[in-house]
Motif scaffolding. Structure first.
Motif, mmCIF file in Angstrom:
data_model
loop_
_atom_site.group_PDB
_atom_site.id
_atom_site.type_symbol
_atom_site.label_atom_id
_atom_site.label_comp_id
_atom_site.label_asym_id
_atom_site.label_seq_id
_atom_site.Cartn_x
_atom_site.Cartn_y
_atom_site.Cartn_z
ATOM 1 N N LEU A 213 0.813 -1.217 0.000
ATOM 2 C CA LEU A 213 0.000 0.000 0.000
ATOM 3 C C LEU A 213 0.848 1.269 0.000
ATOM 4 O O LEU A 213 0.659 2.160 -0.832
ATOM 5 N N LEU A 214 1.774 1.365 0.939
ATOM 6 C CA LEU A 214 2.604 2.566 1.039
ATOM 7 C C LEU A 214 3.476 2.721 -0.195
ATOM 8 O O LEU A 214 3.605 3.829 -0.740
ATOM 9 N N VAL A 216 3.022 1.646 -3.314
ATOM 10 C CA VAL A 216 2.253 2.055 -4.492
ATOM 11 C C VAL A 216 1.745 3.487 -4.344
ATOM 12 O O VAL A 216 1.778 4.274 -5.294
ATOM 13 N N PHE A 217 1.284 3.853 -3.151
ATOM 14 C CA PHE A 217 0.794 5.219 -2.917
ATOM 15 C C PHE A 217 1.900 6.238 -3.196
ATOM 16 O O PHE A 217 1.696 7.213 -3.938
ATOM 17 N N LEU A 218 3.070 6.023 -2.618
ATOM 18 C CA LEU A 218 4.182 6.954 -2.824
ATOM 19 C C LEU A 218 4.663 6.934 -4.269
ATOM 20 O O LEU A 218 4.932 7.989 -4.863
ATOM 21 N N HIS A 219 4.766 5.740 -4.821
ATOM 22 C CA HIS A 219 5.260 5.606 -6.187
ATOM 23 C C HIS A 219 4.357 6.335 -7.179
ATOM 24 O O HIS A 219 4.831 7.069 -8.053
ATOM 25 N N ASP A 220 3.054 6.147 -7.047
ATOM 26 C CA ASP A 220 2.112 6.788 -7.954
ATOM 27 C C ASP A 220 2.118 8.305 -7.784
ATOM 28 O O ASP A 220 2.102 9.051 -8.768
ATOM 29 N N ALA A 221 2.152 8.775 -6.531
ATOM 30 C CA ALA A 221 2.190 10.214 -6.278
ATOM 31 C C ALA A 221 3.464 10.828 -6.861
ATOM 32 O O ALA A 221 3.438 11.917 -7.461
ATOM 33 N N ILE A 222 4.578 10.136 -6.706
ATOM 34 C CA ILE A 222 5.846 10.629 -7.240
ATOM 35 C C ILE A 222 5.806 10.653 -8.761
ATOM 36 O O ILE A 222 6.302 11.595 -9.395
ATOM 37 N N ALA A 223 5.223 9.634 -9.372
ATOM 38 C CA ALA A 223 5.148 9.584 -10.837
ATOM 39 C C ALA A 223 4.326 10.747 -11.384
ATOM 40 O O ALA A 223 4.728 11.422 -12.350
#
Length: 303
Positions: A213-214, A216-223
């Motif tokens: 969860l963390l 993917v959340f961070l990865h998507d926000a960063i992307a």
């Protein structure tokens, strides 16, 4: 059991269905693409270069750094890198439209990026996946068939793309009528497949989703943020920045999931990352597009 030892179960019939759905997604993109889109890309080389560089150079590199920071299980790290190397999906065009961004740039960038991905995706994944000792060891343990991956990507992306553009040129009326059905139907089918796949492996999903969860959340926000930042740093107007943001932030995670099932035997962390990303990036993209839709984007760079 360690997430690296988990194998998600998908039978050969399910894999065939997934590959057909992924090919249909590409066909939907191609039916809405014309030679003029590529000419438009040539007329706006700066915006196109920024978007391509952000997707194929910056995002995989930043993703690798994020895996070093979070230090997840190697299969989760590999899943993050694989998703980062995937091309954008056509949902990026829908989100750009909803956000009041440059739809023409988004469509042409999606088309060009998917063509580039046939070669750059496997090269990027092999390079960044082997930068760390743990992920390199995992890659060696599954004996990745690089040529097979290139062939599968070419069949899923290249073949339907060529057929779609040919149909759009030869029968534009048919293509315009068929395109919404193919695009929307294939997207719904992909979401249904991902949900069904996660449900079929629900016990494993529940056991390890907390680890994902963390990440993917961070990865998507960063992307999403990386695309916008690259547009801003290169002097693109807000109108174009929104398009670049979605082109970088919205990845075709379904393609990544198919590759995990085919070449990695459903490797746990990779499959859960790709499956959850395919759902979450649409949710996050819709939220961001809704926020942006409340403010008109400027079409010229302001001092």
């Amino acid at each position: 059991m360690n997430v690296d030892d988990v194998r998600l179960s998908f039978d050969s019939g399910s894999l065939l269905v997934l590959n057909v759905v992924l090919a249909a997604i590409m066909l939907g993109i191609a039916l809405d693409t014309s030679v003029d889109d590529f000419r438009r890309a040539l007329r706006a080389p700066k915006a196109m270069a920024v978007g391509i560089a952000a997707q194929f150079l910056a995002l995989p590199a930043v993703t690798w750094l994020l895996t070093l920071l979070l230090d997840p299980a190697p299969s989760i790290a590999l899943g993050m890198i694989l998703v980062a190397c995937c091309p954008p999906g056509n949902i990026s065009n829908v989100l750009t439209h909803r956000a009041g961004g440059d739809v023409a740039l988004s469509v042409s960038m999606t088309a060009v990026s998917n063509v580039f991905a046939i070669v750059l995706m496997p090269l990027n994944f092999a390079f960044w996946g082997s930068r760390s000792d743990d992920t390199r060891a995992l890659l060696r343990s599954v004996e990745l068939d690089g040529l097979g991956m290139v062939v599968q990507i070419a069949l899923i992306i290249g073949l339907p793309f060529v057929l779609g553009i040919w149909a759009a040129q030869k029968a534009p009326g048919f293509a315009s009528r068929a395109q919404p059905w193919v695009k929307n139907g294939s997207l719904l089918a992909l979401l249904a497949f991902i949900v069904a796949g996660l449900a079929g492996n629900f016990a494993d999903f529940l056991d390890y989703i907390g680890l994902v969860l963390l990440a993917v959340f961070l990865h998507d926000a960063i992307a999403l943020g990386l695309g916008y930042l690259c547009g801003w740093a290169s002097g693109l107007p807000e109108y174009s920045r929104r398009a670049v943001s979605f082109e970088v932030g919205i990845r075709n995670a379904g393609l990544g999931l198919g590759l995990v099932m085919t070449f990695f035997d459903g490797l746990g962390g990779m499959g859960i990352v790709a499956g959850w990303w395919g759902i979450w990036d649409i949710v996050a993209g819709l939220l961001l597009a809704t926020v942006w839709s409340r403010r008109t984007a400027t079409r010229k760079v302001t001092a």
